[in-house]
Design an enzyme around this catalytic site. Structure first.
Site, PDB file in Angstrom:
ATOM      1  N   SER A 149     -71.134  76.075  10.704  1.00 48.51           N
ATOM      2  CA  SER A 149     -70.804  74.725  10.708  1.00 48.51           C
ATOM      3  C   SER A 149     -70.199  74.069   9.453  1.00 48.51           C
ATOM      4  CB  SER A 149     -72.031  73.732  11.344  1.00 48.51           C
ATOM      5  OG  SER A 149     -73.019  73.731  10.200  1.00 48.51           O
TER       6      SER A 149
ATOM      7  N   HIS B  92     -69.243  75.361  17.169  1.00 48.67           N
ATOM      8  CA  HIS B  92     -68.006  75.140  16.403  1.00 48.67           C
ATOM      9  C   HIS B  92     -66.840  76.043  16.988  1.00 48.67           C
ATOM     10  CE1 HIS B  92     -69.516  71.915  13.959  1.00 48.67           C
ATOM     11  NE2 HIS B  92     -70.751  72.516  13.701  1.00 48.67           N
TER      12      HIS B  92
ATOM     13  N   LYS C 101     -68.930  68.323  20.457  1.00 51.16           N
ATOM     14  CA  LYS C 101     -67.851  68.637  19.508  1.00 51.16           C
ATOM     15  C   LYS C 101     -66.289  68.784  20.101  1.00 51.16           C
ATOM     16  CE  LYS C 101     -71.375  69.734  16.396  1.00 51.16           C
ATOM     17  NZ  LYS C 101     -72.596  70.171  16.229  1.00 51.16           N
TER      18      LYS C 101
END
Ligand SMILES: *Cc1c(COP(=O)(O)O)cnc(C)c1O
Length: 398
Positions: free
Chosen positions: A190, A218, A249
């Site tokens: 991250s 991610h 995300k």
């Protein structure tokens, strides 16, 4: 009360003195490349909304529809007052997306890690973590009570040493059941943006009979076929016992998930305390996440991924400084000193550019950095403005 206040003031002063004080920055607009903050419009390079879905009309509409059909709140835990349809639709879509038998959604990624890791392991077991895994994994590992070992970041030799040690320990264990080893990593880290060597890690965990958990927070939506993640890109998705990810995300909504076997999901429904003892997330979150997953797998998802890749390539080609190329959308500019990182972020803010200074304990002491995130919604000229400002302000080392 007086003692309480003076004690907290003392602690806060110590945080300030180390240049580690944090405060909330109020924003008066949705997440997007331009946000309203402090009465100004600023160019935003801070968000993990990599594909620009957080304020996408289709996700907004899905959330509104869910409110109309299912209301604002959920009333209780899904095991107590019934489990609303949007969660089941979301979990079917997640399992299909990640090509697993089943999936379970949680209120946040943090709650996902805590619930899952503590359900699977206890004090008789061993957890082996990459040095740079997210705080929620570290917290979960500690809370589980399992013996904890940390291997050097992405270092397969060190991982193998830790596995050998754990294996000798678990063999010797006598008790109700054989002690278990769980290895945990992120697929795209991250704060550094680098990838984990998942193929080799799968080989190692198989060799030692350990389990593997991979947090794809991610990489989901960005890497792999249709954005399925790095495990898919490396072709090892079916060999990872526990596949974790977040919905907040690239998927544009909020929450966390575990994908895996039907037995794993049944087990978590029975044993993951952050799932059992927590009110279900609002139906709007599940509906928006479902819309996000559908877009990610569509041709629009492909277009957005290719826009994102173009913006990243533009950044690297225009930047006069050497910035490490990373497979995802995270570009760390490591400055080292906390004050230097804060000053750089402040100077960028003065030019209307919002980039967060990331400091301890999010990263190690002395590894403070600017963490730039590009998204599919940024334009080439946005990236140009960022590169120019960085060139003027930052004299970085990475
Ligand atoms: C953001 C993040 C989490 C936590 O997810 P939330 O939904 O924000 O609680 C977990 N793991 C990693 C690697 C993350 O970056």
């Amino acid at each position: 009360m007086k003692h309480f206040d003076s004690e907290l003031s003392r602690r806060l002063a110590a945080i300030r003195k180390q240049n580690l004080f944090r405060e909330l920055r109020r924003v008066d607009s949705p997440q997007s490349p331009r946000i309203q903050a402090g009465g100004k419009t600023v160019l935003n390079f801070s968000s993990n909304d990599y594909l620009g879905l957080a304020n996408h009309p289709v996700l907004r509409e899905a959330a509104i529809k869910a409110v109309e059909n299912y209301g604002a709140g959920t009333g209780a835990s899904r095991l107590i007052c019934g489990s609303l349809k949007p969660f089941h639709e979301l979990e079917e879509a997640l399992a299909d997306f990640k090509r697993t038998q089943a999936a379970l959604s949680f209120s946040t990624g943090y709650a996902t890690a805590i619930g899952t890791i503590c359900a699977l392991l206890d004090r008789d077991d061993v957890i082996i973590l990459d040095k740079l895994v997210h705080a929620c994994i570290v917290d979960a590992a500690r809370l589980s009570g399992a013996k904890l070992r940390v291997f050097r970041h992405n270092d397969l030799n060190d991982l193998e040493d830790k596995l050998k040690w754990a294996n000798s320990l678990t063999k010797a264990a006598i008790g109700k059941r054989k002690a278990q080893i769980l290895v945990i990593t992120e697929s795209i880290f991250s704060m550094d943006g680098v990838a984990a060597p998942l193929k080799e890690m799968v080989g190692l965990k198989n060799k030692f009979g350990a389990w593997l958990m991979v947090d794809e927070a991610h990489a989901t939506g960005i890497l792999g076929h249709c954005g399925r993640g790095l495990a898919d890109e490396f072709g090892v998705g079916d060999q990872i016992e526990v596949q974790m990810g977040t919905l907040g995300k690239a998927l544009g909504a909020g929450g966390g998930y575990i994908c895996g076997s039907r037995l794993l999901i049944e087990f978590l429904v029975n044993r993951a305390r952050s799932f059992i003892f927590s009110t279900a997330p609002v139906p709007a979150a599940a509906a928006a996440a479902l819309a996000g997953i559908q877009i990610v797998q569509s041709s629009e998802g492909d277009d957005r991924r290719s826009q994102l890749r173009s913006r990243i390539a533009e950044f690297h080609s225009h930047s006069t400084k050497q910035t490490r190329q990373t497979p995802g959308a995270i570009i760390p500019v490591v400055l080292g000193n906390e004050v230097e990182a804060l000053n750089a972020a402040e100077q960028l803010a003065g030019r209307g550019i919002f980039v967060p200074a990331i400091r301890y304990p999010t990263v190690a002491r002395g590894k403070a950095r600017l963490r730039l995130t590009l998204t599919a919604s940024h334009s080439s000229s946005d990236v140009g403005a960022l590169v120019q400002a960085l060139d003027e302000i930052v004299n970085h080392k990475s």
